[in-house]
Design an enzyme around this catalytic site. Structure first.
Site, PDB file in Angstrom:
ATOM      1  N   PRO A  78      26.601  52.143  32.696  1.00  8.06           N
ATOM      2  CA  PRO A  78      25.323  52.244  33.405  1.00  8.06           C
ATOM      3  C   PRO A  78      24.215  51.548  32.621  1.00  8.06           C
ATOM      4  O   PRO A  78      24.189  51.589  31.388  1.00  8.06           O
ATOM      5  CB  PRO A  78      25.083  53.746  33.494  1.00  8.06           C
ATOM      6  N   CYS A  79      23.294  50.904  33.357  1.00  8.71           N
ATOM      7  CA  CYS A  79      22.306  50.055  32.694  1.00  8.71           C
ATOM      8  C   CYS A  79      20.875  50.490  32.929  1.00  8.71           C
ATOM      9  O   CYS A  79      19.944  49.763  32.618  1.00  8.71           O
ATOM     10  CB  CYS A  79      22.464  48.618  33.186  1.00  8.71           C
ATOM     11  N   GLN A  80      20.648  51.695  33.495  1.00  4.58           N
ATOM     12  CA  GLN A  80      19.284  52.064  33.846  1.00  4.58           C
ATOM     13  C   GLN A  80      18.341  52.079  32.646  1.00  4.58           C
ATOM     14  O   GLN A  80      17.144  51.896  32.781  1.00  4.58           O
ATOM     15  CB  GLN A  80      19.248  53.423  34.553  1.00  4.58           C
ATOM     16  N   MET A  83      18.228  49.894  30.392  1.00  2.00           N
ATOM     17  CA  MET A  83      17.869  48.515  30.033  1.00  2.00           C
ATOM     18  C   MET A  83      17.308  47.737  31.210  1.00  2.00           C
ATOM     19  O   MET A  83      16.638  46.732  31.035  1.00  2.00           O
ATOM     20  CB  MET A  83      19.104  47.755  29.536  1.00  2.00           C
ATOM     21  N   SER A  84      17.593  48.187  32.420  1.00  2.00           N
ATOM     22  CA  SER A  84      17.283  47.409  33.611  1.00  2.00           C
ATOM     23  C   SER A  84      15.791  47.189  33.798  1.00  2.00           C
ATOM     24  O   SER A  84      14.970  48.059  33.521  1.00  2.00           O
ATOM     25  CB  SER A  84      17.837  48.122  34.854  1.00  2.00           C
TER      26      SER A  84
END
Length: 385
Positions: free
Chosen positions: A81-83, A85-86
Site C-alpha cells: 500500500p502506498c497511501q 507516499m502517494s
C-alpha cells in the site's frame, strides 16, 4: 522453464493478475489483509490459495513462506500500500504503511525466487524509513537487502500510457532477477501511440447521474434519464448512472471538457452561504477527450475528488445556454476500460460499488503488468533457446 509460478503479496483483489494466466504466469498463492478483498479475490481466482492475514505478523509470514516454497514459487509480485507516499494521500514519511516493504523483503529473502516485481508510487524513490534506528531511503534499503543476490533494472519509472493503457498512472517498479539466472529484466520498448479517452470510452452511451435528492428531482433535470440508463445497461451491467448531489451536478453541467468548476464565474463549488470552496485545481475537474485518463484514485466515485469527472460534450438547452453532458464520475465499466481490465473480468453480481471503485483506484493496470512479465518470459525463452 515452462512458465512462472507466482506469489502475490498485498494482492488487493487481483487486479494486477487479470491477464497473467493467459501468458503462462500461474499465481498459485496470494496474501491480503482485508477480509472483504480476500473474499472477492477468492471469487475471481478460485484456483489461487489466498492467505488472509497481516503480513507484519511472523506467523502469517511463516505460513506464506512455507506454502510458497512447497509450491515451488519462482516469482514474487509485491505491491505494498502506498497511501503514506502517494501524492493523493497525506505523504507522511513515517506512515506505518511505508514500513510494509520490510515484510515483503523478509518473504523474498526466505523464499528466494528467481524473479521479483516490486511496485509502488514514484515517491518511493525519495521516501525514507527507519532501519535500525536510522533513516534510510527505501530504494537504498531494498538494494542493501537484496543487491548481493539480485540484479535490478536500470530504469524504474514507468507510465501506463506508454504501454497501451488509456491512463497516465506513473509507477516505480523494481524488476529483480537472481544473478545466477544470467537474465537482465527491463521494461519492454514504449509504444508509440497513446490511447485517448475519446478512443477508449468515446463510443459509450451518454449517462445522466442519479440525484441523491431522488428520482423525481432527477427526471426534472434529466427527462431522458431512464432512457439513457437503459441504453447504458445494454452495453454492460457496470455501465450504470453514478449517484451525485444536485449542487455538484449543477456545477459540472456548467463546466467545460478538461476544465475545473472552481474557475466557473457563477456555478462554482460553494458552501451553503455562497462562500467559494477552496480546492486544488484538479478537484471538480472534467477529464479531457484528447488525452489518456488522469491517474485513477481510490476516491474516484466523488465529483470533488482529483480529476475524475467524465469529459462530457457541449449541448444547448432550451434556454439557449451551453451546458455539458455527463456531469458525473466515470462508471465502473469506464473505469475497467481506462484501467485496462478485461471487460469480462468476473466481478460477482452484488459486489459493493464503493469496494470496486476503491480496489480499481488502488490497483496497477493489469495490461502494464502483463507486458512487463511477457518481456521477462521472452528473455527466459531466448536464454533457453
Amino acid at each position: 522453464m515452462k512458465g512462472l509460478v507466482g506469489l502475490s503479496l498485498f494482492a488487493n483483489v487481483g487486479i494486477a493478475e487479470a491477464y497473467l494466466k493467459e501468458i503462462g504466469v500461474d499465481i498459485v498463492l496470494a496474501n491480503e489483509l482485508l477480509p472483504e478483498r480476500v473474499d472477492l479475490y477468492r471469487k475471481i481466482y478460485p484456483n489461487t490459495e489466498m492467505i488472509c492475514g497481516d503480513i507484519t505478523k511472523i506467523e502469517v509470514r511463516d505460513e506464506i513462506v512455507e506454502k510458497a516454497i512447497n509450491a515451488k514459487v519462482n516469482m514474487i509480485m509485491a505491491t505494498p500500500p502506498c497511501q503514506g507516499m502517494s501524492v493523493a494521500g497525506n505523504r507522511n514519511p513515517f506512515d506505518k504503511r511505508n514500513q510494509l516493504v520490510y515484510y515483503a523483503i523478509d518473504v523474498i529473502k526466505r523464499v528466494k525466487p528467481q524473479f521479483v516485481l516490486l511496485e509502488n508510487v514514484p515517491r518511493l524513490l525519495v521516501t525514507k524509513i527507519s532501519v535500525d534506528g536510522k533513516l534510510m531511503l527505501i530504494p537504498d534499503y531494498i538494494k542493501k537487502e537484496l543487491g548481493e543476490d539480485y540484479q535490478f533494472n536500470t530504469e524504474t519509472l514507468v507510465k501506463a500510457k506508454d504501454y497501451g493503457v488509456p491512463q497516465l498512472r506513473e509507477r516505480n517498479i523494481f524488476l529483480l532477477t537472481l544473478k545466477s539466472t544470467g537474465i537482465k529484466w527491463e521494461f519492454p520498448p514504449k509504444e508509440e501511440h497513446e490511447i485517448t479517452l475519446e478512443e477508449a470510452i468515446g463510443h459509450l452511451p451518454s449517462l445522466d447521474p442519479l440525484l441523491r435528492e431522488g428520482e423525481k428531482k432527477t427526471i426534472e433535470l434529466f427527462p431522458d434519464y431512464f432512457k439513457k440508463k437503459e441504453e447504458g445497461l445494454k452495453v454492460s451491467k457496470w455501465h450504470f448512472p453514478p449517484t451525485h448531489s444536485y449542487k455538484h451536478v449543477l456545477w459540472m453541467m456548467h463546466t467545460a471538457t478538461g476544465k475545473s468548476a472552481i474557475y466557473n464565474r457563477e456555478y462554482y463549488p460553494q458552501k451553503e452561504d455562497g462562500e467559494h470552496i477552496v480546492a486544488h485545481h484538479n478537484h471538480y475537474r472534467r477529464l479531457s477527450w484528447n488525452k489518456p485518463c488522469r491517474t485513477i484514485t481510490m476516491n474516484n466515485g466523488v465529483i470533488s475528488s482529483l480529476c475524475c469527472v467524465h469529459p462530457g460534450r457541449p449541448y444547448i438547452d432550451n434556454k439557449g445556454e451551453i451546458l455539458y453532458s455527463d456531469p458525473r464520475v466515470l462508471t465502473i465499466y469506464e473505469l475497467m476500460i481506462v484501467t485496462s481490465l478485461p471487460l469480462d473480468w468476473p466481478i460477482p453480481n452484488g459486489t459493493n460499488e464503493t469496494l470496486i471503485r476503491h480496489v480499481i483506484g488502488e490497483g496497477i493496470p493489469p495490461l502494464l503488468i502483463k507486458k512487463i512479465l511477457q518481456q521477462l518470459l521472452n528473455e527466459i525463452n531466448m536464454l533457453e533457446d
